[in-house]
Design a protein around this motif. Structure first.
Motif, mmCIF file in Angstrom:
data_model
loop_
_atom_site.group_PDB
_atom_site.id
_atom_site.type_symbol
_atom_site.label_atom_id
_atom_site.label_comp_id
_atom_site.label_asym_id
_atom_site.label_seq_id
_atom_site.Cartn_x
_atom_site.Cartn_y
_atom_site.Cartn_z
ATOM 1 N N SER A 108 0.847 -1.194 0.000
ATOM 2 C CA SER A 108 0.000 0.000 0.000
ATOM 3 C C SER A 108 0.878 1.238 0.000
ATOM 4 C CB SER A 108 -0.910 -0.008 1.222
ATOM 5 O OG SER A 108 -0.149 -0.337 2.362
ATOM 6 N N ARG A 109 0.472 2.206 -0.728
ATOM 7 C CA ARG A 109 1.232 3.454 -0.836
ATOM 8 C C ARG A 109 1.180 4.223 0.469
ATOM 9 N NH1 ARG A 109 2.525 5.387 -6.082
ATOM 10 N NH2 ARG A 109 3.178 7.515 -5.646
ATOM 11 N N GLY A 110 2.192 4.980 0.726
ATOM 12 C CA GLY A 110 2.118 5.953 1.819
ATOM 13 C C GLY A 110 2.733 5.481 3.133
ATOM 14 N N ARG A 111 2.848 4.165 3.316
ATOM 15 C CA ARG A 111 3.481 3.670 4.551
ATOM 16 C C ARG A 111 4.524 2.637 4.183
ATOM 17 N NH1 ARG A 111 -0.371 1.175 8.800
ATOM 18 N NH2 ARG A 111 -2.085 1.042 7.311
ATOM 19 N N ILE A 112 5.601 2.605 4.964
ATOM 20 C CA ILE A 112 6.561 1.508 4.771
ATOM 21 C C ILE A 112 5.842 0.226 5.152
ATOM 22 C CG2 ILE A 112 8.644 0.431 5.691
ATOM 23 C CD1 ILE A 112 9.919 3.099 5.859
ATOM 24 N N HIS A 113 5.985 -0.777 4.331
ATOM 25 C CA HIS A 113 5.274 -2.028 4.566
ATOM 26 C C HIS A 113 6.292 -3.120 4.887
ATOM 27 C CE1 HIS A 113 2.537 -5.371 2.660
ATOM 28 N NE2 HIS A 113 2.753 -5.548 3.939
ATOM 29 N N TYR A 114 6.141 -3.752 6.028
ATOM 30 C CA TYR A 114 6.981 -4.893 6.374
ATOM 31 C C TYR A 114 6.166 -6.151 6.092
ATOM 32 C CZ TYR A 114 10.400 -1.850 8.520
ATOM 33 O OH TYR A 114 11.366 -0.903 8.715
ATOM 34 N N ALA A 115 6.558 -6.897 5.084
ATOM 35 C CA ALA A 115 5.777 -8.063 4.680
ATOM 36 C C ALA A 115 6.494 -9.340 5.108
ATOM 37 C CB ALA A 115 5.596 -8.050 3.166
ATOM 38 N N LEU A 116 5.756 -10.232 5.766
ATOM 39 C CA LEU A 116 6.350 -11.501 6.178
ATOM 40 C C LEU A 116 6.620 -12.372 4.962
ATOM 41 C CD1 LEU A 116 4.173 -12.552 9.251
ATOM 42 C CD2 LEU A 116 6.411 -11.433 9.223
ATOM 43 N N VAL A 117 7.734 -13.083 4.995
ATOM 44 C CA VAL A 117 8.064 -13.959 3.866
ATOM 45 C C VAL A 117 8.645 -15.273 4.361
ATOM 46 C CG1 VAL A 117 8.513 -12.068 2.235
ATOM 47 C CG2 VAL A 117 10.388 -12.965 3.651
ATOM 48 N N LYS A 118 8.598 -16.214 3.446
ATOM 49 C CA LYS A 118 9.163 -17.534 3.706
ATOM 50 C C LYS A 118 10.168 -17.774 2.580
ATOM 51 C CE LYS A 118 7.134 -22.148 3.976
ATOM 52 N NZ LYS A 118 7.716 -22.471 5.274
ATOM 53 N N THR A 162 -0.304 -18.135 12.572
ATOM 54 C CA THR A 162 0.430 -19.133 11.780
ATOM 55 C C THR A 162 1.340 -18.470 10.761
ATOM 56 O OG1 THR A 162 -1.473 -19.235 10.336
ATOM 57 C CG2 THR A 162 -1.254 -21.000 11.963
ATOM 58 N N SER A 163 1.006 -17.234 10.382
ATOM 59 C CA SER A 163 1.886 -16.572 9.412
ATOM 60 C C SER A 163 3.238 -16.331 10.064
ATOM 61 C CB SER A 163 1.273 -15.263 8.915
ATOM 62 O OG SER A 163 1.009 -14.399 9.986
ATOM 63 N N LEU A 164 3.253 -16.128 11.362
ATOM 64 C CA LEU A 164 4.514 -15.921 12.065
ATOM 65 C C LEU A 164 5.302 -17.209 12.148
ATOM 66 C CD1 LEU A 164 3.737 -13.697 15.135
ATOM 67 C CD2 LEU A 164 5.315 -13.224 13.274
ATOM 68 N N ALA A 165 4.587 -18.266 12.475
ATOM 69 C CA ALA A 165 5.271 -19.544 12.625
ATOM 70 C C ALA A 165 5.873 -19.987 11.294
ATOM 71 C CB ALA A 165 4.302 -20.582 13.164
ATOM 72 N N ASP A 166 5.227 -19.592 10.198
ATOM 73 C CA ASP A 166 5.735 -19.956 8.870
ATOM 74 C C ASP A 166 6.882 -19.069 8.414
ATOM 75 O OD1 ASP A 166 3.965 -21.931 8.500
ATOM 76 O OD2 ASP A 166 2.573 -20.807 7.220
ATOM 77 N N ALA A 167 6.912 -17.848 8.943
ATOM 78 C CA ALA A 167 7.809 -16.848 8.353
ATOM 79 C C ALA A 167 9.267 -17.094 8.701
ATOM 80 C CB ALA A 167 7.398 -15.461 8.845
ATOM 81 N N ASP A 168 10.148 -16.830 7.724
ATOM 82 C CA ASP A 168 11.584 -16.849 7.995
ATOM 83 C C ASP A 168 12.070 -15.447 8.314
ATOM 84 O OD1 ASP A 168 12.106 -19.627 7.493
ATOM 85 O OD2 ASP A 168 11.684 -19.214 5.381
ATOM 86 N N GLY A 169 11.275 -14.453 7.924
ATOM 87 C CA GLY A 169 11.692 -13.073 8.165
ATOM 88 C C GLY A 169 10.730 -12.129 7.470
ATOM 89 N N TYR A 170 11.220 -10.952 7.159
ATOM 90 C CA TYR A 170 10.340 -10.000 6.478
ATOM 91 C C TYR A 170 11.128 -9.183 5.476
ATOM 92 C CZ TYR A 170 12.301 -7.083 10.214
ATOM 93 O OH TYR A 170 13.157 -6.451 11.069
ATOM 94 N N ILE A 171 10.390 -8.586 4.545
ATOM 95 C CA ILE A 171 11.040 -7.649 3.624
ATOM 96 C C ILE A 171 10.406 -6.281 3.829
ATOM 97 C CG2 ILE A 171 11.661 -9.371 1.899
ATOM 98 C CD1 ILE A 171 9.307 -8.491 0.222
ATOM 99 N N LYS A 172 11.165 -5.259 3.503
ATOM 100 C CA LYS A 172 10.717 -3.893 3.719
ATOM 101 C C LYS A 172 10.371 -3.319 2.356
ATOM 102 C CE LYS A 172 12.922 0.208 5.660
ATOM 103 N NZ LYS A 172 14.157 0.666 6.315
#
Ligand code: AMP
Ligand code: MG
Length: 408
Positions: free
Chosen positions: A350-360, A377-387
């Motif tokens: 989304s525009r206007g805010r820095i977005h931290y997206a969980l990724v695997k 569960t998205s946390l348990a699956d995640a290896d980290g995040y991208i900015k």
């Protein structure tokens, strides 16, 4: 409502405010003296110097005979030197007799070298025959002797300030006769969950209730930063209860982290409480997820009001607390290692805010996790995040992204 988020700050500004608050409140770090037995993994607050020479005396490094090297200069298998033994010196004993030419003392590894002797011939190259000791090898002066101070002279630094106490360092410090060391005190971090719907994971589930996961994920994240978490439990969305709990618990910790109740919905009382006991410094950061974050100060201690959504709470912790907590606990700033890999599919932001997206990460590709920030569960699956930067709406499949791993 309406007054919340009036002064939304961007992430850079938030960092600069937090950095100066930590500097102002928590520097220099507290130091405590602890027993070496508890010191593994802790950070030294001062250089540790040896109060003695190591070894503390000229010490035998082999079992054999202590003698004068010149008595053996012509010794060989065919023509042994013949000496008289005057004493037996075990490890831990004090030699009583001086070794003169023509004499020797039987000595064990670790025992002090007797006066007059300047070398050791290993027991393997000797033979006892009646009253005589036959020496079949020549020795050079200093042979098999560790001179006093040769390992570490008195006043030498054994371990440096800011170093992490490893088994080897702990060994060297003990060898110098030191049993307590000054280390950086582990910051105590109080963790409080707020919400009428919350129950402890050890309770029976009842309709309408949610198990408190933030207390536990945050406690683990706090430990990971070298700090000591103190789980304070759950408190209802009730002004008086939250007020009382925060006022009491802030005394017992260096920093208080709460989760939940930071927006402006019915029952969100955190902002009001912090305002009434102390001061709200930030309410609302231009970031996704985690916009309704509160940072305040009570009795010259920081309070971080994290949003209740488990993903938001952990992302905000990782971005705005972890770096500062690690510094505070004296852990060398593990430089935020990122892993650069291609996106496996397109990601909308989304525009206007820095977005931290969980990724695997799978097969060297980065998969965005497309559940909302309430999904544990998205946390348990995640290896980290991208900015994803503020002004980027789409990251195309195949484009390279930098993943920040959650734990290193
Ligand atoms: P809040 O920030 O209080 O509006 O909460 C947002 C969402 O996070 C709600 O769905 C809460 O039930 C959930 N939540 C709040 N605190 C916790 C917690 N400690 N553990 C798990 N979920 C929570
Ligand atoms: Mg709530």
């Amino acid at each position: 409502m309406g007054r919340e988020f009036l002064d939304l700050v961007d992430t850079r500004e938030a960092h600069s405010i937090i950095r100066s608050l930590f500097q102002e409140i928590y520097h220099p770090p507290k130091v405590e003296k602890i027993n070496l037995n508890y010191a593994y993994g802790r950070v030294l607050a001062q250089d540790v110097k040896s109060p003695i020479d190591l070894p503390p005396f000229n010490r035998a490094s082999r079992d054999g005979y202590a003698l004068k090297a010149e008595d053996t200069f012509h010794a060989s298998e065919d023509n042994p030197s013949i000496l008289k033994c005057i004493e037996v010196i075990e490890a831990g004993a004090i030699p009583q007799k001086k070794v003169r030419r023509g004499y020797c003392s039987r000595i064990s590894t670790g025992a002090p070298i007797p006066e007059g002797a300047d070398a050791i011939v290993m027991i393997e190259y000797t033979e006892e025959e009646d009253d005589n000791i036959l020496i079949y090898r020549s020795a050079y002066p200093g042979q098999h002797i560790a001179p006093r101070g040769s390992d570490m002279p008195k006043n030498e630094i054994i371990a440096k300030k800011n170093s992490i106490l490893s088994p080897e360092k702990i060994g060297a410090i003990s060898a110098a006769g030191i049993s307590k060391v000054p280390v950086i005190a582990k910051p105590k971090i109080g963790i409080l969950s707020t919400g009428n719907e919350l129950i402890e994971p050890s309770n029976h589930w009842t309709p309408g209730k949610i198990f408190d996961s933030n207390s536990h994920s945050l406690a683990a994240a706090v430990k990971n930063c070298g700090c000591e978490p103190k789980i304070l439990g759950i408190v209802k969305d009730d002004y008086t209860e939250v007020y009382k709990t925060i006022q009491e618990s802030i005394q017992e910790c260096d920093i208080l982290i709460t989760s939940g109740g930071t927006s402006a919905g019915a029952g969100d009382v955190l902002r009001e409480v912090i305002e009434d006991i102390g001061e709200v410094i930030i309410h609302g950061i231009s970031i996704k997820p985690g916009k309704p974050t509160i940072i305040g100060k009570i009795d010259d201690k920081l309070v971080f009001g994290l949003p209740g959504f488990p993903v938001s709470a952990l992302i905000i912790f990782d971005v705005f607390l972890r770096p500062y907590l690690m510094e505070l606990s004296g852990k060398p700033q593990m430089e935020h290692r990122t892993i650069e890999l291609p996106l496996a599919r397109r990601l909308h932001s989304s525009r206007g805010r820095i977005h931290y997206a969980l990724v695997k990460i799978e097969n060297n590709k980065v998969y965005p996790i497309l559940k909302d920030s309430g999904a544990i569960t998205s946390l348990a699956d995640a290896d980290g995040y991208i900015k994803v930067p503020k002004n980027v709406e789409i990251l195309e499949e195949g484009s390279n992204v930098k993943v920040s791993p959650f734990s290193q």
